[in-house]
Write an enzyme that holds these catalytic residues in place. Sequence first.
Site, PDB file in Angstrom:
ATOM      1  N   LYS A 199      25.160  59.730  -6.270  1.00 19.03           N
ATOM      2  CA  LYS A 199      25.599  61.312  -5.723  1.00 19.03           C
ATOM      3  C   LYS A 199      25.210  61.976  -6.966  1.00 19.03           C
ATOM      4  O   LYS A 199      24.980  63.379  -6.755  1.00 19.03           O
ATOM      5  CB  LYS A 199      27.577  61.063  -5.702  1.00 19.03           C
ATOM      6  CG  LYS A 199      27.890  60.675  -5.105  1.00 19.03           C
ATOM      7  CD  LYS A 199      30.029  60.764  -5.072  1.00 19.03           C
ATOM      8  CE  LYS A 199      30.099  60.995  -3.246  1.00 19.03           C
ATOM      9  NZ  LYS A 199      31.658  61.393  -3.605  1.00 19.03           N
ATOM     10  N   LYS A 217      23.790  55.375   7.595  1.00 21.15           N
ATOM     11  CA  LYS A 217      24.969  55.830   7.837  1.00 21.15           C
ATOM     12  C   LYS A 217      25.839  56.706   8.246  1.00 21.15           C
ATOM     13  O   LYS A 217      24.916  57.520   7.927  1.00 21.15           O
ATOM     14  CB  LYS A 217      25.836  55.263   6.187  1.00 21.15           C
ATOM     15  CG  LYS A 217      26.721  53.312   6.145  1.00 21.15           C
ATOM     16  CD  LYS A 217      27.221  53.914   4.517  1.00 21.15           C
ATOM     17  CE  LYS A 217      28.330  54.107   5.195  1.00 21.15           C
ATOM     18  NZ  LYS A 217      29.030  53.970   3.576  1.00 21.15           N
ATOM     19  N   LYS A 225      29.723  62.392   6.638  1.00 19.57           N
ATOM     20  CA  LYS A 225      30.663  63.697   6.931  1.00 19.57           C
ATOM     21  C   LYS A 225      29.310  64.862   6.858  1.00 19.57           C
ATOM     22  O   LYS A 225      29.505  65.647   7.109  1.00 19.57           O
ATOM     23  CB  LYS A 225      32.474  63.625   6.271  1.00 19.57           C
ATOM     24  CG  LYS A 225      31.944  63.117   4.867  1.00 19.57           C
ATOM     25  CD  LYS A 225      32.762  63.667   3.896  1.00 19.57           C
ATOM     26  CE  LYS A 225      32.322  63.771   2.294  1.00 19.57           C
ATOM     27  NZ  LYS A 225      33.282  62.441   1.857  1.00 19.57           N
TER      28      LYS A 225
END
Length: 343
Positions: free
Chosen positions: A114, A206, A209
Amino acid sequence: MAFSPRVFSGIQPSGDLHLGNYLGAIRRFVPLQDTHETLYCVVDMHAITVWQEPNALRRATREVAAAFIAAGVDPKRSIVFNQSQVMQHAELAWVFNCVARIGWMNRMTQFKDKAGKNSENVSLGLLAYPSLMAADILLYKATAVPVGDDQKQHLELTRDIAAKFNNDYAASIAEQGLDPDFFPITEPLIAGPATRIMSLRDGTKKMSKSDPSDQSRISLLDDADAISKKIKKATTDPAELPLEVADLKERPEADNLVGIYAALSDKTKAEVLAEFGGHGWGKFKPALADLAVAQLAPMAGEMRRLIDDPTTIDGILRDGGERAAALAEKTMHDVRRIVGFIR
Ligand code: TRP
């Protein structure tokens, strides 16, 4: 001392929920209600480790709560709440910030992913994220935590924090007449590989969103038509379905769709291939679309009904928050004495 079997899990309200969240986590919350005391939390304090527009955060918090309930989590049997209503989460996280080492946090792969090259300019909260997660779990002395495999490292850190706290404060714990294993060493309940859901456009990525393509994921709010279209348009290779699970290995898209069918029907991939192996996509995709629509479309309808009634949702979260706080305060009461805080 044996800890009573208690389950805690959390989902971040940080964007649209999709099939991966459902099969990897929420769906598995439901049967645990029969065997465990269960707490299911919307972790809004984790969400703000990256910027969230306040109105979007409120909306997403209600959406996650609605998904829990629409999926079959019973807010009477389970404690359903949002993290920020129970201030003890922040309080215990602070103590854990002082138990955990910075090096432990720097090693977390989710943080590294991240933060990327930007690690000097992300929030301090993003680095301390696992400390808050450990607080979520240990505040309730939860013994089992159902999560996807991406959370395994955070759960190991939770065990390290519990062990270091029990060890650093061993003398004080004894002085207070408390169990030397004050915090339990929590067991992860990691989802099997069939619940690692990949993008419908690219079987090596994966389902996420943040994927710019809406076709890559099935949103939990999609209606029957959207669910069916997305599955029928999903990327596949041209070969027919294999007879053996081992032959899915080099075929990520086929593996993913078989995995989704298996998870939605509570079957193994082998059982799915026993039915569809040797057949082409023209048979499998419509069957998968029907199965997904039958399970997901009613859930989407129920979610919408709940989201349109925020008073009811907020009432459920408040009630859950009060019940959670009563449990959390028992632990924090002891923690304050152990650490040496005067009250
Ligand atoms: N970190 C988890 C995730 O991103 C969410 C989470 C926060 C959680 N606290 C938790 C999961 C406690 C399980 C238990 O998926």
